[in-house]
Structure formats: structure tokens, C-alpha cells
Design an enzyme around this catalytic site. Structure first.
Site, short mmCIF file in Angstrom:
data_model
loop_
_atom_site.label_atom_id
_atom_site.label_comp_id
_atom_site.label_asym_id
_atom_site.label_seq_id
_atom_site.Cartn_x
_atom_site.Cartn_y
_atom_site.Cartn_z
CG ASP A 15 -1.95 -1.13 1.18
OD1 ASP A 15 -1.97 -1.89 0.20
OD2 ASP A 15 -2.71 -1.27 2.17
CE LYS A 115 -3.78 -4.38 1.26
NZ LYS A 115 -4.41 -3.45 2.19
CB CYS A 164 -1.97 -3.00 5.45
SG CYS A 164 -3.65 -2.33 5.38
#
Length: 216
Positions: A15, A115, A164
Site C-alpha cells: 500500500d 484489496k 496492513c
């Protein structure tokens, strides 16, 4: 000293997106500080495989505070019998904040895992969604993709270290991959997350690695 053999290892960049940078919709503490180091690591092309993940939410996603009347960002609710943090609206599909960071050369990336695209379910881990209405955590397909390529070891970096990255590392370890986190190439949402994150990684057998050692 001979170089570490990374031919059966995968680097997973979590990310690295503008919305998680200072000034972004969901800024991580010093998130921009890791961009040059991750760019250098990708340019070195040491790993057998490289995967990037990308938060990719539809508008009105269930994890957004503004999807819940009267709720504020960073409050917690119960969703599908699990705790759910409500986040500021971030990484909405096809917006500039959801793009992979322009300061990185992504040409060595073999796969991008998007995601959080199910509007009903949050998704922190690169490997599995969060708990959904069926009470399960559906796989993203990454574990199978890695195993098909004989990957048995993963190195993780990116954002956020306490959310994450942590969830991805925990799932990788539970799925049987030798799991390393490049601590200095991650940043947390806030520094307060670092101590519990270290403790969780130690408990789950996740190794902390220094990116500098990968080039020696």
C-alpha cells in the site's frame, strides 16, 4: 560475505499510495520517508518476485466513517462480530490518492494485488480479506500465486506497519512462508503502534530484517 540468495523469495510492497503519505487522506507517520529506500530496493532487482498491494475501495466502503451516520474517523464499531476501525475516506478506486506512488520505479513488479474492493468488507492483509458477513476471511489468491512460483520466503515493507503490513506478515507466517519485515522501510499510522506491533511480530515468529543486509 556472499550475497543472500533471494531467488525463491518475494518482496511484497504494501500500500505505497499517496493517500497514506503526509497530507493524504489517511496519512501515516513519516510515510514519505520510506519511498526512496523502497525505490532503491526495487531497482536493485534482487528478489525472485516482487508483488505490490493497492488499497482499492469503492465509494461508500463499509470501513469509511462517513458511511456510518454519527461516527467519526478512528472510532471502532463491531462489524460481523469483529472490531472494525472506521477510517477517513481513502484510496477510492481511480482517484489519484489510490495510485501506486509515482516516486517508485514499479517496472520490476510481477503482480499487483488490489484489496478492499468489496464494499461490505475491509481488507488489511495481502493474503486474506478481513472477516466478512459469512464469518470467514476469503483469500486474495496471493498465497497460491507465490507457491506456484516456488516462493517459500517473503519480505514485506510499506504502509502501515501497525495495520496492513502487520496483518500481511501474520498471515504469511501462518501460511507457512518464512516471513521477514523490513522494519525501516515501513511506517505506522502513529508511533504508538510500534511497540505492540513489535511484540505481535515476535510472538508470531516474524523476523525483522535490515534492507541494507540484502545487498551484501
Amino acid at each position: 560475505m556472499s550475497a543472500i540468495d533471494l531467488s525463491r523469495a518475494a518482496l511484497i510492497v504494501i500500500d505505497l499510495q499517496p493517500d497514506f503519505m503526509p497530507g493524504g487522506a489517511l496519512a501515516c507517520h513519516e510515510g514519505d520517508a520510506i519511498v526512496p529506500g523502497i525505490d532503491a530496493l526495487l531497482r536493485a532487482r534482487r528478489f525472485g518476485h516482487v508483488v505490490a498491494t493497492q488499497d482499492w475501495h469503492p465509494a461508500g466502503h463499509v470501513s469509511f466513517a462517513n458511511s456510518h451516520a454519527g461516527r467519526a474517523p478512528f472510532e471502532s464499531i463491531t462489524l460481523y462480530e469483529q472490531p472494525q476501525t472506521l477510517w477517513p475516506e481513502h484510496c477510492v478506486q481511480h482517484t489519484p490518492g489510490a495510485a501506486l506512488h509515482a516516486g517508485v520505479d514499479w517496472s520490476s513488479v510481477d503482480a499487483v494485488i488490489r484489496k478492499g474492493s468489496d464494499p461490505r468488507v475491509d481488507s488489511y492483509s495481502a493474503f486474506r480479506e478481513n472477516h466478512g458477513p459469512a464469518g470467514t476471511r476469503p483469500p486474495t489468491g496471493l498465497a497460491g500465486w507465490l507457491r506456484e512460483r516456488d516462493v517459500d520466503e517473503v519480505y514485506l515493507c510499506g504502509l502501515a506497519r501497525d495495520v496492513c503490513v502487520l496483518w500481511s506478515a501474520q498471515d504469511a507466517a501462518r501460511l507457512g512462508f518464512r516471513t521477514h519485515v523490513l522494519w525501516e522501510l515501513c511506517r505506522p499510522v502513529t508511533p504508538a503502534g510500534d511497540a505492540p506491533t513489535r511484540a505481535a511480530m515476535q510472538r508470531d515468529g516474524i523476523m525483522l530484517a535490515d534492507a541494507a543486509t540484502l545487498s551484501t
